[in-house]
Write an enzyme that holds these catalytic residues in place. Structure first.
Site, short mmCIF file in Angstrom:
data_model
loop_
_atom_site.label_atom_id
_atom_site.label_comp_id
_atom_site.label_asym_id
_atom_site.label_seq_id
_atom_site.Cartn_x
_atom_site.Cartn_y
_atom_site.Cartn_z
N LYS A 1 0.70 -1.26 0.09
CA LYS A 1 -0.05 0.15 0.15
C LYS A 1 0.92 1.19 0.14
O LYS A 1 1.78 1.31 0.77
CB LYS A 1 -0.96 -0.06 1.20
CG LYS A 1 -1.92 1.00 1.34
CD LYS A 1 -2.87 0.67 2.56
CE LYS A 1 -3.84 2.12 2.60
NZ LYS A 1 -4.71 1.76 4.03
N SER B 1 -9.35 2.57 3.22
CA SER B 1 -8.56 3.04 2.49
C SER B 1 -7.69 2.12 1.60
O SER B 1 -6.66 2.65 0.77
CB SER B 1 -7.64 4.16 3.02
OG SER B 1 -6.79 3.42 4.23
N SER C 1 -10.48 0.40 7.15
CA SER C 1 -9.68 0.17 6.02
C SER C 1 -9.05 -0.85 5.32
O SER C 1 -8.60 -1.03 4.20
CB SER C 1 -8.40 1.42 6.16
OG SER C 1 -8.78 2.77 6.02
#
Length: 226
Positions: free
Chosen positions: A76, A151, A175
């Site tokens: 990420k 996210s 997330s």
């Protein structure tokens, strides 16, 4: 069976098992993952930084006895350092490029995982949908009119699209869990302090943020591909 189909149908441990048995090579898996990444990239827009050259180099030298040897992976674009790779955090402010790896990055590499890209996130991970002025909208592979959540929406999109069987993700207020629910994946928010965030931080959001992963449910993939 083609390597592309193997990449789609097998989960991370299944792919590692095939590598360890000599039935497929890390180079073949990485090349298939990169091809899949580029084929789906215009539709889902889930890649922040491609790491293709580094991935191909690592695939040549990875120890095939490692538990996740040769398995393509994504990390990420938020809260984790990869040496020499810009981290944007979904923002248009100047990227941070570390001269070190985070502890989690080192652990991923030590397990044999091969990062092929960093995955998109909303700016600073502050929304439950993955959209940013820096990278645009990340879309759901099952229906590009829908969101992958956030996210860790870029991570979820890459896994759901069959680019990688698992991807690094992080969760403060949903997330990991929201993208997993949006994309038909497995995701787990671990206990506070179980997974290190060092050396960038010791804790984030007063300990609410944890790092872990989203992963494919291979049985669903096999069903949907027949």
């Amino acid at each position: 069976m083609s390597v592309e189909r193997v990449l789609w149908e097998q989960d991370a441990t299944g792919l590692a098992g095939l590598v360890q048995q000599g039935e497929v090579s890390p180079q073949e898996l990485v090349d298939a993952a990169i091809a899949r990444a580029e084929a789906t990239r215009p539709d889902i827009n889930a890649i922040a930084e491609p790491l293709y050259d580094a991935a191909r180099s690592r695939a040549k030298t990875v120890d095939r006895k490692l538990p996740l040897a040769g398995v393509p992976f994504a990390i990420k674009d938020l809260g984790i350092a990869i040496k020499g790779v810009p981290t944007h955090g979904g923002s248009r402010i100047p990227a941070f490029t570390a001269d070190f790896n985070s502890v989690m990055t080192e652990r991923y590499l030590a397990a044999g995982l091969i990062p092929i890209a960093t995955s998109t996130s909303p700016e600073h991970g502050l929304r439950l949908m993955t959209e940013s002025a820096a990278f645009g909208i990340t879309r759901n592979p099952w229906d590009t009119g829908h969101t992958t959540g956030g996210s860790s929406g870029g991570a979820a999109a890459l896994v759901a699209a069959g680019v990688v069987p698992a991807a690094h993700a992080s969760d403060g207020g949903g997330s990991i869990r929201v993208p997993s629910a949006c994309s038909g994946l497995v995701g787990l928010k671990t206990s506070r302090g179980r997974v290190p965030l060092t050396p960038l931080v010791s804790e984030s959001w007063y300990g609410m943020v944890v790092d872990h992963a989203v992963a494919a449910r291979s049985a669903i993939r096999r069903c949907c591909s027949t």
